[in-house]
Design an enzyme around this catalytic site. Structure first.
Site, PDB file in Angstrom:
ATOM      1  N   LYS A   1      77.739  74.290  -6.685  1.00 51.23           N
ATOM      2  CA  LYS A   1      78.901  74.173  -5.802  1.00 51.23           C
ATOM      3  C   LYS A   1      80.204  74.693  -6.388  1.00 51.23           C
ATOM      4  CE  LYS A   1      77.749  70.151  -3.009  1.00 51.23           C
ATOM      5  NZ  LYS A   1      78.098  68.724  -2.927  1.00 51.23           N
TER       6      LYS A   1
ATOM      7  N   GLY B   1      75.037  68.364 -18.702  1.00 44.73           N
ATOM      8  CA  GLY B   1      73.674  67.865 -18.778  1.00 44.73           C
ATOM      9  C   GLY B   1      72.662  68.933 -18.392  1.00 44.73           C
TER      10      GLY B   1
ATOM     11  N   ARG C   1      70.496  62.972 -24.897  1.00 37.52           N
ATOM     12  CA  ARG C   1      71.606  62.013 -24.917  1.00 37.52           C
ATOM     13  C   ARG C   1      71.279  60.777 -25.752  1.00 37.52           C
ATOM     14  NH1 ARG C   1      74.072  62.330 -18.761  1.00 37.52           N
ATOM     15  NH2 ARG C   1      75.766  63.769 -19.290  1.00 37.52           N
TER      16      ARG C   1
ATOM     17  N   GLY D   1      80.581  66.695 -16.335  1.00 36.90           N
ATOM     18  CA  GLY D   1      81.887  66.463 -15.727  1.00 36.90           C
ATOM     19  C   GLY D   1      82.955  66.185 -16.771  1.00 36.90           C
TER      20      GLY D   1
END
Ligand code: 3PG
Ligand code: MG
Length: 399
Positions: free
Chosen positions: A206, A356, A41, A380
């Site tokens: 999840k 990420g 990043r 996200g």
């Protein structure tokens, strides 16, 4: 898209002007040593920062790191990031030990043309993430005072309605940086008429995190391959026993419903690697998904699943991958993620790696980054883009 870009700002001339750059320097740190384990990043914002330095701007960079709770917390300091950024830029980066306080004010005031400063973690201030407009606005006023213009190059954070992302651009002339532009350009290829077959691979722990994107993608994709911890909730929904694997009980019914509506588009593992414990040296075996022992937990997809997923990927013309297939940080459970990553690089397809963790996995496994079409810096953010949601950070640049 009516977004002004860094090139527009450069064309106006930035020499001697203070340019506030929101970057996403939220890099993974080693839990023990605090060292940066993946600087992807930081590298990703170099084109924007380099152009501003070259043009003689006084460059003030701000970012979040981790999720501190609105107050200073040394384990989330951006100080090591300032050092790394300086190494990569080839010139020291001045580090302010607070975000909008005395240190920040004097650091910014002392900047020479073409110099770069990094402010301390934005999230050390409650105003950054506050839901209260006035509290966010007051913090945004303080930040905006450090710039004559604002550049958003924090693609990984554009889905956050935070002061530095959403409220600062309302206060300063604002443009999109090179990274944000490139990310949006690439991801828009996936949402507008992707070349088919379009195959999406989702992993991670999840289902609840991925539910919205699964719902949004089902009508659009040709195949949806599901691995990672979340596959066990889907397997449970098929009536299988999953032992002590990760399971979201309250999502089983949702998964059953998704499988019914998926019309065979969703592919689930047929074999998994099960272990006695969540540990790098735990005893482990590969079993069929209908033979998971009650006392063991699944930590990776199995070789037959990798082969099946790879076959689907080899047909694809467009691929999006988000989320590891297993606990790739532990060598015993990395084969699934590696196998899928390799299958993606071999496919004759336009491939995008989002997130990420998946991007870090590509680098940690020593895979060649250039054999992927694009590695997104947003997790996200890339998922919410694909869901078709309005991203606050992009919307703020459009105004
Ligand atoms: C990320 O790592 O996904 C981005 O930096 C955003 O971080 P956040 O999820 O803590 O807002
Ligand atoms: Mg995140």
């Amino acid at each position: 898209m009516s977004i002004r870009t860094l090139d527009d700002l450069l064309a106006e001339g930035v020499s001697g002007r203070r340019v506030l750059v929101r970057a996403d320097l939220n890099v993974p740190l080693d839990k023990q040593s605090g060292a940066i384990t993946d600087d992807g990043r930081i590298r990703a914002v170099l084109p924007t920062l380099g152009a501003l330095v070259e043009a003689g701007a006084k460059v003030v960079v701000c970012s979040h790191l981790g999720r501190p709770k609105g107050a200073p917390d040394p384990q989330f300091s951006l100080s090591p990031v300032a050092d790394r950024l300086g190494e990569l830029l080839g010139a020291p980066v001045r580090f302010a030990t607070d975000t909008v306080g005395e240190s920040a004010r004097s650091t910014v005031a002392d900047l020479a043309d073409g110099q770069v400063a990094l402010l301390e973690n934005l999230r050390f201030n409650a105003g950054e993430t506050s839901k209260d407009e006035a509290e966010r606005g007051a913090f945004a006023d303080q930040l905006a005072a450090f710039g004559d213009a604002y550049v958003d190059d924090a693609f990984g954070a554009v889905h956050r309605k935070h002061a530095s992302v959403y409220d600062v651009p309302a206060r300063l002339p604002h443009v999109a940086g090179r990274l944000v532009l490139r990310e949006v350009e690439v991801l828009s290829k996936l949402t507008s008429e992707p070349e088919r077959p379009y195959v999406v691979v989702l992993g991670g722990s999840k289902v609840s995190d991925k539910l919205a994107v699964i719902e949004a993608l089902l009508p659009t994709v040709d195949r949806l391959l599901i691995g990672g911890g979340m596959c066990f909730t889907f397997l449970k929904a098929q009536g299988l026993e999953v032992g002590t694997s990760l399971l979201e009980k309250d999502m089983v019914e949702t998964c059953r419903n998704l499988l019914e509506r998926a019309d065979g588009k969703i592919l689930l593992p047929v074999d998994v690697v099960v272990a006695d414990a969540f540990a790098p040296d735990a005893a482990h075996d590969t079993v069929r998904v209908d033979g998971i022992p009650s006392h063991r937990l699944g930590l990776d997809i199995g070789p037959e699943t990798v082969a099946g997923f790879a076959a689907a990927l080899s047909q694809a013309k467009t691929i999006f991958w988000n989320g590891p297939m297993g606990v790739f940080e532990m060598a015993a459970f990395a084969a699934g993620t590696r196998g899928i990553a390799e299958a993606i690089t071999k496919a004759d397809a336009f491939s995008v790696v989002g997130g990420g963790d998946s991007a870090a996995a590509v680098r940690a496994l020593g895979l060649d980054e250039s054999s992927f079409g694009h590695i997104s810096t947003g997790g996200g953010a890339s998922l919410e883009y694909l869901e078709g949601k309005t991203l606050p950070g992009i919307a703020a640049l459009e105004n």
